[in-house]
Design a protein around this motif. Structure first.
Motif, PDB file in Angstrom:
ATOM      1  N   TYR A  16       0.848  -1.204   0.000  1.00 60.76           N
ATOM      2  CA  TYR A  16       0.000   0.000   0.000  1.00 60.76           C
ATOM      3  C   TYR A  16       0.877   1.246   0.000  1.00 60.76           C
ATOM      4  CZ  TYR A  16      -4.318  -2.620   0.894  1.00 60.76           C
ATOM      5  OH  TYR A  16      -5.407  -3.451   0.779  1.00 60.76           O
ATOM      6  N   PHE A  20       3.415  -0.212   3.411  1.00 60.26           N
ATOM      7  CA  PHE A  20       3.070  -1.454   4.119  1.00 60.26           C
ATOM      8  C   PHE A  20       2.807  -2.591   3.139  1.00 60.26           C
ATOM      9  CE2 PHE A  20       0.172  -4.485   6.063  1.00 60.26           C
ATOM     10  CZ  PHE A  20       0.897  -4.807   7.205  1.00 60.26           C
ATOM     11  N   ALA A  22       1.083  -5.744   2.361  1.00 59.91           N
ATOM     12  CA  ALA A  22      -0.058  -6.528   2.862  1.00 59.91           C
ATOM     13  C   ALA A  22      -0.101  -7.930   2.284  1.00 59.91           C
ATOM     14  CB  ALA A  22      -1.360  -5.799   2.540  1.00 59.91           C
ATOM     15  N   ALA A  41      -5.895 -14.088  10.884  1.00 62.08           N
ATOM     16  CA  ALA A  41      -6.182 -13.170  11.987  1.00 62.08           C
ATOM     17  C   ALA A  41      -6.512 -11.781  11.418  1.00 62.08           C
ATOM     18  CB  ALA A  41      -4.960 -13.093  12.894  1.00 62.08           C
ATOM     19  N   ASN A  42      -6.924 -10.864  12.277  1.00 59.93           N
ATOM     20  CA  ASN A  42      -7.147  -9.475  11.858  1.00 59.93           C
ATOM     21  C   ASN A  42      -5.885  -8.933  11.204  1.00 59.93           C
ATOM     22  OD1 ASN A  42      -9.100  -8.976  14.741  1.00 59.93           O
ATOM     23  ND2 ASN A  42      -9.838  -8.637  12.680  1.00 59.93           N
ATOM     24  N   GLY A  43      -6.074  -8.310  10.053  1.00 58.40           N
ATOM     25  CA  GLY A  43      -4.943  -7.654   9.397  1.00 58.40           C
ATOM     26  C   GLY A  43      -4.021  -8.603   8.632  1.00 58.40           C
ATOM     27  N   ALA A  44      -4.410  -9.875   8.521  1.00 63.12           N
ATOM     28  CA  ALA A  44      -3.525 -10.854   7.857  1.00 63.12           C
ATOM     29  C   ALA A  44      -3.414 -10.604   6.351  1.00 63.12           C
ATOM     30  CB  ALA A  44      -4.042 -12.264   8.110  1.00 63.12           C
ATOM     31  N   GLY A  45      -4.463  -9.992   5.760  1.00 68.61           N
ATOM     32  CA  GLY A  45      -4.427  -9.711   4.317  1.00 68.61           C
ATOM     33  C   GLY A  45      -5.569 -10.338   3.534  1.00 68.61           C
ATOM     34  N   LYS A  46      -6.566 -10.855   4.228  1.00 68.16           N
ATOM     35  CA  LYS A  46      -7.673 -11.562   3.555  1.00 68.16           C
ATOM     36  C   LYS A  46      -8.445 -10.643   2.601  1.00 68.16           C
ATOM     37  CE  LYS A  46      -9.561 -12.680   7.568  1.00 68.16           C
ATOM     38  NZ  LYS A  46      -8.595 -11.996   8.434  1.00 68.16           N
ATOM     39  N   THR A  47      -8.869  -9.485   3.136  1.00 67.27           N
ATOM     40  CA  THR A  47      -9.667  -8.561   2.318  1.00 67.27           C
ATOM     41  C   THR A  47      -8.841  -8.012   1.160  1.00 67.27           C
ATOM     42  OG1 THR A  47     -10.981  -7.985   4.247  1.00 67.27           O
ATOM     43  CG2 THR A  47     -11.060  -6.438   2.404  1.00 67.27           C
ATOM     44  N   THR A  48      -7.565  -7.775   1.421  1.00 68.14           N
ATOM     45  CA  THR A  48      -6.685  -7.277   0.350  1.00 68.14           C
ATOM     46  C   THR A  48      -6.597  -8.319  -0.769  1.00 68.14           C
ATOM     47  OG1 THR A  48      -5.402  -6.018   1.960  1.00 68.14           O
ATOM     48  CG2 THR A  48      -4.366  -6.406  -0.178  1.00 68.14           C
ATOM     49  N   GLN A  87     -17.465  -6.861   3.488  1.00 71.22           N
ATOM     50  CA  GLN A  87     -17.599  -6.872   4.945  1.00 71.22           C
ATOM     51  C   GLN A  87     -18.477  -5.728   5.438  1.00 71.22           C
ATOM     52  OE1 GLN A  87     -13.400  -7.436   6.030  1.00 71.22           O
ATOM     53  NE2 GLN A  87     -14.070  -7.230   8.129  1.00 71.22           N
ATOM     54  N   GLU A 162     -15.801 -12.350   5.338  1.00 69.46           N
ATOM     55  CA  GLU A 162     -16.236 -12.469   6.736  1.00 69.46           C
ATOM     56  C   GLU A 162     -17.754 -12.414   6.870  1.00 69.46           C
ATOM     57  OE1 GLU A 162     -13.764 -10.555   9.629  1.00 69.46           O
ATOM     58  OE2 GLU A 162     -12.061 -10.725   8.278  1.00 69.46           O
ATOM     59  N   HIS A 194     -12.450 -15.768  10.457  1.00 63.29           N
ATOM     60  CA  HIS A 194     -11.521 -15.931  11.578  1.00 63.29           C
ATOM     61  C   HIS A 194     -11.803 -17.259  12.268  1.00 63.29           C
ATOM     62  CE1 HIS A 194     -11.048 -11.359  12.468  1.00 63.29           C
ATOM     63  NE2 HIS A 194     -11.166 -11.599  11.180  1.00 63.29           N
TER      64      HIS A 194
END
Ligand code: ATP
Length: 238
Positions: A16, A20, A22, A41-48, A87, A162, A194
């Motif tokens: 990004y 960062f 991702a 986990a949160n922030g792992a990169g799934k949505t990206t 989401q 999610e 998750h």
């Protein structure tokens, strides 16, 4: 399900603006007709990763072929093949449920089909609310509308980002029933979650993403036998 890939992801990375990273060199094939659960986990990169596959987030490196089309060169064709349930609950507040879902169908060049739209609304228990403005609906009902919108153009690939977040038992039940039905009709389904139990219940194969790296891709039964729930939970927390 066949071993023939409907999505091929080769060497995909995403950095990004701000620096960062991702996603780190993701290689993955999604099989036609499977349910693939992406755990992380949160922030792992799934949505990206979903965004990159759908062509709404630009990859910094690598390539993706979805349903025979390159996500960058043939963006419209790729989007027409994909239904995305995001989401966030963001949707057109001032329109009616019927108008919103019908419009979504038209967006991807599909001719009007009121019977199909009616079926989707009935399956999602939205039929009685078809004339209601979206803004007047509860959060759970809005989520149902998002699912109906994603299905409106009869996509061959459905992404659920999610889907269980903030959802009551009834909607979860309706959603999983629909997912199984869609899969039986040949739709490929990719969901992020998750929850190991959800992946274990629904998926044919499971991928685990950790800090942008795809660290596991395995048939569900093999993975559960190899790692078990406890070890998998620890892996997710790493
Ligand atoms: P969650 O389960 O919390 O939804 P996720 O696995 O879907 O998380 P992503 O939303 O893909 O994770 O985010 C991956 C990482 O990229 C996070 O650290 C996030 O803060 C960062 N990120 C996401 N979008 C952006 C952006 N537009 N600009 C900068 N960083 C971003």
């Amino acid at each position: 399900m066949s071993n023939d890939p409907i999505i091929s992801i080769r060497g995909v990375s995403k950095t990004y603006s701000g620096g960062f990273q991702a996603l780190k060199n993701i290689n993955l094939e999604i099989r036609r007709g499977e349910i693939f659960a992406l755990l992380g986990a949160n922030g792992a990169g799934k949505t990206t990763l979903i965004g990159v596959i759908c062509g709404i987030v630009n990859a910094s490196a690598g390539s993706i072929i979805a349903d025979g089309h390159d996500t960058v060169r043939d963006y419209r064709a790729v989007r027409a093949a994909i239904g995305l349930v995001p989401q966030e609950l963001h949707t057109d507040a001032f329109e009616s449920v019927w108008a919103t879902v019908s419009f979504s169908r038209g967006l991807f060049g599909k001719p009007p089909n009121p019977d199909y739209v009616e079926k989707v609304l009935r399956d999602l228990s939205l039929w009685d609310k078809r004339d209601a403005k979206i803004m007047s609906l509860s959060g759970g009902m809005k989520r149902r509308v998002l699912i109906a919108k994603a299905l409106a153009h009869e996509p061959t690939i459905l992404f659920l980002d999610e889907p269980s977040a903030g959802v009551d038992v009834e909607l979860r039940h309706d959603m999983w029933r629909m997912v199984r039905e869609l899969r039986a009709n040949g739709t490929t389904i990719i969901l992020t979650t998750h929850y190991i139990e959800e992946a274990e219940d629904m998926a044919d194969r499971i991928g685990v993403i950790n800090k942008g790296e795809l660290i596991i891709v395995e048939d569900k039964a093999v993975l559960m036998r190899k790692l078990g729930k406890k070890q998998l939970t620890l892996t997710l927390r790493q």
